[in-house]
Design an enzyme around this catalytic site. Structure first.
Site, PDB file in Angstrom:
ATOM      1  N   TYR A   1       0.881  -1.238  -0.075  1.00 44.37           N
ATOM      2  CA  TYR A   1       0.095  -0.148   0.087  1.00 44.37           C
ATOM      3  C   TYR A   1       0.897   1.402  -0.151  1.00 44.37           C
ATOM      4  CZ  TYR A   1      -4.134  -3.036   0.691  1.00 44.37           C
ATOM      5  OH  TYR A   1      -4.966  -3.973   0.409  1.00 44.37           O
ATOM      6  N   GLY A   2       1.419   1.569   1.071  1.00 40.98           N
ATOM      7  CA  GLY A   2       2.434   2.653   1.063  1.00 40.98           C
ATOM      8  C   GLY A   2       3.320   2.687  -0.137  1.00 40.98           C
TER       9      GLY A   2
ATOM     10  N   PHE B  37      -5.013  -1.016   6.272  1.00 38.48           N
ATOM     11  CA  PHE B  37      -4.352  -0.753   4.959  1.00 38.48           C
ATOM     12  C   PHE B  37      -4.994   0.764   4.429  1.00 38.48           C
ATOM     13  CE2 PHE B  37      -7.960  -3.390   3.152  1.00 38.48           C
ATOM     14  CZ  PHE B  37      -8.452  -2.629   2.157  1.00 38.48           C
TER      15      PHE B  37
ATOM     16  N   GLY C 205       0.276  -7.324   0.463  1.00 40.88           N
ATOM     17  CA  GLY C 205      -0.928  -7.978   1.131  1.00 40.88           C
ATOM     18  C   GLY C 205      -2.214  -7.774   0.458  1.00 40.88           C
TER      19      GLY C 205
ATOM     20  N   HIS D 143      -2.059  -8.277  10.646  1.00 42.33           N
ATOM     21  CA  HIS D 143      -1.852  -6.884  10.422  1.00 42.33           C
ATOM     22  C   HIS D 143      -0.465  -6.598  11.340  1.00 42.33           C
ATOM     23  CE1 HIS D 143      -6.348  -6.728  10.481  1.00 42.33           C
ATOM     24  NE2 HIS D 143      -5.970  -7.088   9.220  1.00 42.33           N
TER      25      HIS D 143
ATOM     26  N   GLY E 161       3.296   0.115   6.824  1.00 43.06           N
ATOM     27  CA  GLY E 161       2.631  -0.080   8.264  1.00 43.06           C
ATOM     28  C   GLY E 161       3.819   0.233   9.328  1.00 43.06           C
TER      29      GLY E 161
ATOM     30  N   GLY F  46      -8.543 -10.052   2.963  1.00 42.43           N
ATOM     31  CA  GLY F  46     -10.106 -10.074   2.658  1.00 42.43           C
ATOM     32  C   GLY F  46     -10.659  -8.500   2.153  1.00 42.43           C
TER      33      GLY F  46
ATOM     34  N   GLU G 278     -14.794  -8.874  13.328  1.00 42.28           N
ATOM     35  CA  GLU G 278     -15.351  -8.973  12.070  1.00 42.28           C
ATOM     36  C   GLU G 278     -15.671 -10.436  11.837  1.00 42.28           C
ATOM     37  OE1 GLU G 278     -12.330  -5.731  10.194  1.00 42.28           O
ATOM     38  OE2 GLU G 278     -11.755  -7.560  10.128  1.00 42.28           O
TER      39      GLU G 278
ATOM     40  N   MET H 233     -11.068  -5.707   3.664  1.00 45.14           N
ATOM     41  CA  MET H 233     -11.719  -5.174   4.560  1.00 45.14           C
ATOM     42  C   MET H 233     -11.146  -3.523   4.814  1.00 45.14           C
ATOM     43  SD  MET H 233     -11.704  -8.321   5.510  1.00 45.14           S
ATOM     44  CE  MET H 233     -11.276  -8.793   7.095  1.00 45.14           C
TER      45      MET H 233
ATOM     46  N   ASN I 195      -8.708  -2.627  10.539  1.00 47.60           N
ATOM     47  CA  ASN I 195      -7.716  -3.168   9.570  1.00 47.60           C
ATOM     48  C   ASN I 195      -6.945  -1.907   9.156  1.00 47.60           C
ATOM     49  OD1 ASN I 195     -10.511  -4.561   9.386  1.00 47.60           O
ATOM     50  ND2 ASN I 195      -9.410  -6.034   8.440  1.00 47.60           N
TER      51      ASN I 195
END
Length: 543
Positions: free
Chosen positions: A55-56, A522, A150, A482, A510, A155, A396, A157, A520
């Site tokens: 992500y980052g 992300f 990831g 996570h 992260g 999933g 969740e 979320m 979550n």
């Protein structure tokens, strides 16, 4: 041209480049062949390198490309866009093969058993699979391997954390900026949406969620819909039989063939579409050093899908962005510090780690409360007890896509806890270590237990004790999805991810977030990266 229109245009171009690379069996992906690292003496040079494609990293690459900065991304996993012998890129949860697992002979799914029988995990051929489980003593961490990190195996979320929780975690960050500017930008770039209520209430594929909602209501607890990056229009067509099934065909943990907007279909595709970004897959960064002129030099091993080293390279750059995740980024920096390659790194590197309070548990429902043989793999609802003044928890409602009726309600609970661990690095073994014991996880387990004890009492139900390996285990807190921390914002870095002690060295994942968010992470990682790289480009690159 608006930001969204420009993003979508670049995403279209980037997805074409990804498809072409996959068709050719290439490990290098670029819209422009000249955008990669250029030879300079005995090594290649590029203005900016981004390590990782999570992500980052994806945010950083896109914004660098938009700013006209030639950028190379280095990913140790493979490009997942080429079908296997069955015509699919990814395999199902219930039928894993060599595509599933990163260089192990047997899969390591979170559910270790069913009725205490070892029927969940399967023997597989070791390969550069999509999911890795990194074992660090009393804690193991699941991470995605491949272009998209990831985002390939989660999933989907997409939870924006409560403002007070994030303020506590990152007290020096302007919350107005985050919630008014960067979270909306992140959600738009990721393609976040919420399941339509009419589909949720009527479809057989979410009976398991509705059963858990009813059980929570009997205990006086509320539920909330959880946004997701899955395309629910596609899912509705899956249910109608007019689109290829993915979430409704047991796909998630080892990748989704359809429907999910993983990073290779969003930020990474848009980054490639700038024409300034190249992705080098199956490239593993082994070491980092800095030359006297400030240039960073990476020692990189190019491998094949069987783990064989095909080439050893040196790639140099002026600006280096570490986006290899909490484990990968911290390991790179700790190795550099402990071997003397970057001796001025802060003593805070390695600190502030936590598993985001991850605890998995399950309940046994009554025979008249069937959870359904058909279950969507994409979670869309959670039991919300975050207002609890003693034990705030977001639980969740997770699927258990066994293909048969199990009467099991499964949950991934996120507890807000203060426990933190510290990464270490052993120069002799060249391995990352973690100071984390079972005792560190006990407060999270206690918080989750307090919630589900109430639910079981109100419904006259009990826990399932047969799903997490041998023995009577009703809570699993020895693994996490996570990982957070290791290079905490404002400690190991400044307030924008600049690594203390060095110029032009940045953390963008992260590892910046200490330990636990109660959600979550992300979307927060994405939004924080948007905030940080905007400042870095303005002050360090364009200035």
């Amino acid at each position: 041209m608006s930001r969204n229109v420009d993003f979508n245009r670049r995403r279209f171009l980037g997805m074409a480049a990804l498809g072409a690379a996959a068709a050719a069996g290439a490990t290098t992906v670029s819209l422009a062949p000249s955008a990669g690292a250029q030879p300079r003496g005995s090594r290649s040079f590029v203005p900016a390198v981004v390590i990782g494609t999570g992500y980052g990293a994806a945010v950083s690459a896109l914004r660098l490309g938009e700013a006209g900065v030639t950028t190379v991304m280095l990913e140790m996993g493979r490009l997942w866009d080429k079908p296997g012998p069955d015509g699919k890129v990814f395999c199902k949860v219930t039928n894993p093969d060599s595509r599933s697992t990163w260089f192990k002979k047997r899969t390591e799914a979170p559910l270790g058993s069913f009725l205490w029988l070892d029927v969940v995990n399967k023997d597989v051929e070791p390969n550069a699979g999509v999911l890795d489980k990194v074992n660090l003593g009393d804690m193991s961490v699941y991470v995605g391997r491949g272009v998209g990190g990831g985002s390939l195996v989660n999933g989907g979320m997409a939870v924006t954390p409560r403002r007070d929780f994030l303020q506590e975690a990152l007290p020096q960050v302007d919350m107005n900026e985050m919630y008014d500017r960067y979270f909306p930008r992140a959600n738009a770039g990721l393609g976040v949406s919420t399941i339509p209520s009419d589909f949720f209430e009527s479809t057989e594929w979410y009976q398991y969620s509705r059963v858990s909602r009813a059980a929570a209501e009997k205990a006086g607890l509320g539920t909330v819909f959880i946004p997701n990056v899955y395309d629910f229009a596609h899912m509705r067509k899956e249910a109608e039989g007019t689109a290829p099934k993915s979430a409704l065909d047991g796909e998630v943990m080892y990748g989704n063939n359809h429907g999910k907007r993983s990073l290779d279909r969003s930020y990474l595709a848009a980054a490639l579409g700038t024409g300034k970004v190249t992705i080098e897959s199956l490239h593993h960064v082994k070491a980092l050093r800095q030359e006297s002129d400030g240039t960073y030099v990476l020692t990189v091993h190019q491998t094949d899908g069987l783990g064989n080293v095909l080439a050893r390279k040196e790639i140099a750059c002026k600006h280096l962005f570490l986006g290899a995740g909490s484990l990968g980024t911290t390991e790179i920096l700790l190795r550099a510090r402990e071997t003397g390659a970057l001796p001025a790194l802060s003593a805070d590197v390695g600190g502030g780690w936590g598993p985001n309070g991850n605890v998995m548990t399950a309940r046994a429902n009554h025979l008249w409360n069937a959870t359904g043989a058909k279950q969507s793999t994409i979670p869309v609802m959670a039991i919300d007890d975050r207002n609890n003044p003693v034990h705030p928890v977001l639980a969740e409602i997770a699927p258990m896509p066994a293909g048969i009726e199990t009467w099991v309600s499964l949950y991934l609970a996120l507890a807000k806890t203060p426990e933190r661990g510290t990464f270490t690095f052993d120069r002799v073994t060249d391995k990352l270590g973690l100071t984390w014991t079972k005792a560190h996880s006990e407060p999270a387990v206690a918080a989750v237990r307090s919630l589900f004890d109430r639910i079981n009492k109100a419904n006259f139900t009990d826990y399932r004790y047969d799903l997490f390996g041998s023995g009577l285990n009703n809570f699993a807190a020895n693994f996490c999805y996570h990982p957070l921390g290791g290079c905490v914002l404002g400690k190991a870095t400044d307030l924008y991810g600049r690594v203390k002690g060095y110029q032009n060295l940045y953390v963008t994942d992260g590892s910046l977030i200490p330990g636990a968010l109660g959600a979550n992470p992300f979307v927060t990682i994405t939004a924080l990266a948007e905030r940080n790289v905007e400042r870095v480009i303005a002050q360090d690159i364009r200035a």
